[in-house]
Scaffold this motif. Structure first.
Motif, PDB file in Angstrom:
ATOM      1  N   UNK A 108      65.410  61.727  34.728  1.00  0.00           N
ATOM      2  CA  UNK A 108      66.377  61.734  33.628  1.00  0.00           C
ATOM      3  C   UNK A 108      66.289  60.443  32.817  1.00  0.00           C
ATOM      4  N   UNK A 109      66.268  59.321  33.495  1.00  0.00           N
ATOM      5  CA  UNK A 109      66.222  58.021  32.821  1.00  0.00           C
ATOM      6  C   UNK A 109      64.982  57.898  31.933  1.00  0.00           C
ATOM      7  N   UNK A 110      63.855  58.394  32.436  1.00  0.00           N
ATOM      8  CA  UNK A 110      62.593  58.274  31.705  1.00  0.00           C
ATOM      9  C   UNK A 110      62.394  59.387  30.670  1.00  0.00           C
ATOM     10  N   UNK A 111      63.409  60.267  30.541  1.00  0.00           N
ATOM     11  CA  UNK A 111      63.378  61.360  29.568  1.00  0.00           C
ATOM     12  C   UNK A 111      62.128  62.229  29.727  1.00  0.00           C
ATOM     13  N   UNK A 112      61.824  62.591  30.967  1.00  0.00           N
ATOM     14  CA  UNK A 112      60.616  63.365  31.237  1.00  0.00           C
ATOM     15  C   UNK A 112      60.813  64.866  31.070  1.00  0.00           C
TER      16      UNK A 112
END
Length: 82
Positions: free
Chosen positions: A61-65
């Motif tokens: 989620x943090x890395x917007x994958x």
């Protein structure tokens, strides 16, 4: 003038960061984490594996994958073909 305003509105909308599937389903990723944590505490989810999976999902989620993740017009998720 109206067409110019329409074009500007489209450009502004394109600049907004897309929502992740967790934000769409739960309102925020924090709400998802709270739900998972409550399920772990209630022993609905495995106390050993679930925190590891949650950490992996948090990084995803943090890395917007989820860039390949899209929605149909009816709001149902769809993964883009690779």
């Amino acid at each position: 003038m109206r067409s110019l305003l329409t074009r500007v509105a489209k450009l502004e909308a394109a600049r907004v960061a897309p929502k992740s599937p967790f934000e769409v389903a739960y309102g925020s990723f924090g709400a998802f984490e709270e739900k998972v944590s409550a399920d772990i505490a209630a022993r609905k989810l495995d106390g050993t594996d679930a925190p590891l999976v949650l950490n992996a999902v948090r990084n995803w989620h943090r890395d917007m994958l989820w860039s390949g993740f899209r929605y149909h017009n009816n709001g149902q998720p769809q993964y883009a073909a690779r």
